[in-house]
Write an enzyme that holds these catalytic residues in place. Structure first.
Site, PDB file in Angstrom:
ATOM      1  N   ASP A  43       0.845  -1.196   0.000  1.00  0.00           N
ATOM      2  CA  ASP A  43       0.000   0.000   0.000  1.00  0.00           C
ATOM      3  C   ASP A  43       0.886   1.254   0.000  1.00  0.00           C
ATOM      4  O   ASP A  43       0.687   2.173  -0.800  1.00  0.00           O
ATOM      5  CB  ASP A  43      -0.902  -0.034   1.249  1.00  0.00           C
ATOM      6  CG  ASP A  43      -1.721   1.228   1.425  1.00  0.00           C
ATOM      7  OD1 ASP A  43      -2.820   1.304   0.852  1.00  0.00           O
ATOM      8  OD2 ASP A  43      -1.261   2.147   2.127  1.00  0.00           O
ATOM      9  N   LYS A  56       1.655   4.324  -2.975  1.00  0.00           N
ATOM     10  CA  LYS A  56       1.588   5.753  -2.640  1.00  0.00           C
ATOM     11  C   LYS A  56       2.939   6.429  -2.924  1.00  0.00           C
ATOM     12  O   LYS A  56       2.987   7.557  -3.432  1.00  0.00           O
ATOM     13  CB  LYS A  56       1.186   5.932  -1.183  1.00  0.00           C
ATOM     14  CG  LYS A  56      -0.253   5.483  -0.922  1.00  0.00           C
ATOM     15  CD  LYS A  56      -0.542   5.347   0.562  1.00  0.00           C
ATOM     16  CE  LYS A  56      -1.993   4.966   0.834  1.00  0.00           C
ATOM     17  NZ  LYS A  56      -2.249   4.589   2.221  1.00  0.00           N
TER      18      LYS A  56
HETATM   19  N1  HSE Z   1      -4.922   0.939   4.356  1.00  0.00           N
HETATM   20  C1  HSE Z   1      -4.475   2.296   4.308  1.00  0.00           C
HETATM   21  C2  HSE Z   1      -3.728   2.655   5.591  1.00  0.00           C
HETATM   22  C3  HSE Z   1      -5.582   3.306   4.155  1.00  0.00           C
HETATM   23  O1  HSE Z   1      -3.739   1.892   6.549  1.00  0.00           O
HETATM   24  O2  HSE Z   1      -3.116   3.700   5.598  1.00  0.00           O
HETATM   25  C4  HSE Z   1      -5.978   3.575   2.764  1.00  0.00           C
HETATM   26  O3  HSE Z   1      -4.943   4.092   1.997  1.00  0.00           O
END
Ligand code: HSE
Length: 427
Positions: free
Chosen positions: A200, A204
């Protein structure tokens, strides 16, 4: 005055809040946009689930038909994932709608093609919510800092892992215990892999690096190490050294002007570093620009309402552009920087060794580091109940050289075990 028509794809944690605020603040949104905005349809996977505050009569299951209506001004995508979302967004664009998305995985993987499709159709593609939840971050990089030169972006961009690391730091708990608590409180998903393995954050980081350096970076070019290997011993060793462990996303422009490095990994940072005080599930990003200096963006990085705030901000801009018959800034890529491998990244290393307390240990460790061209920044020895610890923090060197040097140190006969080893940033 014409009414702007909006469709929503997905009505989970984020979508529900978007629908709720769109309905609740319709008058204000109308005033800000300069024309009424109407939510005309919501596509969901399961129509039988109760969604408090969401107008039931708008809910249906045929997303493909909704985006192909032909009269939509903006489609908001809050489904996530790459397929079938990519196809739905392309269809929305092909049918003339601007798109607001919260989907970091899709943008990091297919951003180039989607931007091209949006440009050809003369519509907007905005995704402020994809990085940093509520924090205005992409628009500042794309617009406010467009006249400056960004050299470095360093941040905490995953709330779940920051919550887990923060818990481990404050309680002394092992990773598995903190993960259970994060799951119980609803921070971690049932399958937390994307968060805890760093994917994730990597998506980003790819988006941030692309915007910061005007180049194309995809998630698969980002070095990723998650937090599953971080132990209570790492936390204790960091604390004893006046540091804390954070999962960092780091994007750096190369000094040669032709390259960049983009990475996600746990790192020890000093307690007086601005990112050290980012607690719980918050996100924070430091942007270093040539003229502006250092800027800090901090706030809620996840959750329904905070993410909806960013989505609705994009919606207002997209609607204003529709009324003006224009589209806002599109793809910002005009360079093709080489993304260099982790082995070449220059960083520091913290090494906490369990050693035999006998003459010559210090000299042996220092000699091995010197053989590998690694210079010692600080060195500390202390005797605990479990034996003698020697804690070395290196000066900055190429990551590959540091890894080889630490392996060689670990193989010394005087070294009984490596209590902790971790990259160091922000010193
Ligand atoms: N799963 C992500 C986090 C949130 O824990 O930051 C969405 O981007």
């Amino acid at each position: 005055m014409r009414t702007l028509k909006v469709a929503l794809l997905g009505c989970g944690v984020v979508g529900t809040e978007v629908a709720r605020y769109l309905t609740l603040h319709q008058d204000d949104l109308t005033a800000r946009i300069g024309a009424p905005v109407e939510l005309v349809g919501i596509a969901v996977r399961r129509a039988d689930r109760l969604r408090p505050g969401v107008p039931e009569e708008l809910v249906g299951t045929d997303a493909a038909a909704l985006v192909a209506r032909g009269d939509l001004d903006v489609v908001i995508e809050a489904i996530g994932g790459i397929e079938p979302t990519d196809e739905l967004i392309r269809s929305a664009i092909a049918h003339g709608a601007s798109v607001v998305s919260a989907n970091k995985a899709l943008i990091a993987a297919r951003g180039a093609a989607l931007h091209l499709a949006a440009r050809e159709a003369g519509v907007d593609l905005f995704y402020e919510a994809a990085v940093g939840g509520a924090i205005p971050l992409l628009r500042p990089l794309r617009e406010s800092l467009a006249g400056d030169r960004v050299n470095r972006v360093l941040g905490i961009v995953n709330g779940t892992t920051n919550f887990i690391l923060d818990k481990m730091d404050s309680t002394g708990d092992e990773y598995e215990v903190a993960l259970k608590e994060a799951t119980a409180l609803g921070y971690a998903e049932a399958d937390p892999t994307a968060d805890v393995e760093g994917h994730d954050a990597a998506a980003k980081a790819a988006i941030l690096a692309g915007l910061a350096f005007n180049t194309r970076v995809t998630a698969d070019q980002v070095f990723v190490q998650g937090i599953t290997g971080v132990s209570a011993a790492d936390m204790a060793s960091a604390r004893a050294a006046g540091s804390v462990v954070k999962l960092l996303a780091i994007c750096e422009r190369g000094g040669d002007g032709e390259s960049a490095t983009v990475r996600v990994h746990p790192a020890m940072i000093p307690l007086d570093h601005p990112l050290a005080s980012v607690r719980g599930a918050d996100n924070a990003v430091l942007v270093e620009a040539e003229a502006a200096g250092r800027l800090m963006f901090h706030g809620p990085g996840a959750g329904g309402a905070p993410t909806a705030s960013s989505v609705l901000g994009d919606l207002v801009t997209a609607c204003r552009n529709r009324l003006a018959g224009t589209a806002g800034p599109g793809d910002t890529v005009y360079r093709a920087l080489t993304v260099r491998p982790m082995a070449e990244v220059v960083t520091g290393r913290h090494v906490d060794l369990d050693v035999q307390d006998e003459p010559g240990v210090l000299a042996a460790v220092a000699a091995v580091l010197a053989e590998h061209g690694v210079s010692v920044d600080t060195l500390r020895q202390h005797r605990g109940p479990a034996g003698t610890s020697l804690v070395v923090v290196t000066h900055r060197a190429a990551d590959a050289a540091l890894t080889t040097a630490v392996e060689a140190v670990a193989a010394l006969p005087q070294v009984r075990a490596v209590n902790s080893t971790m990259r160091v940033e922000g010193r």
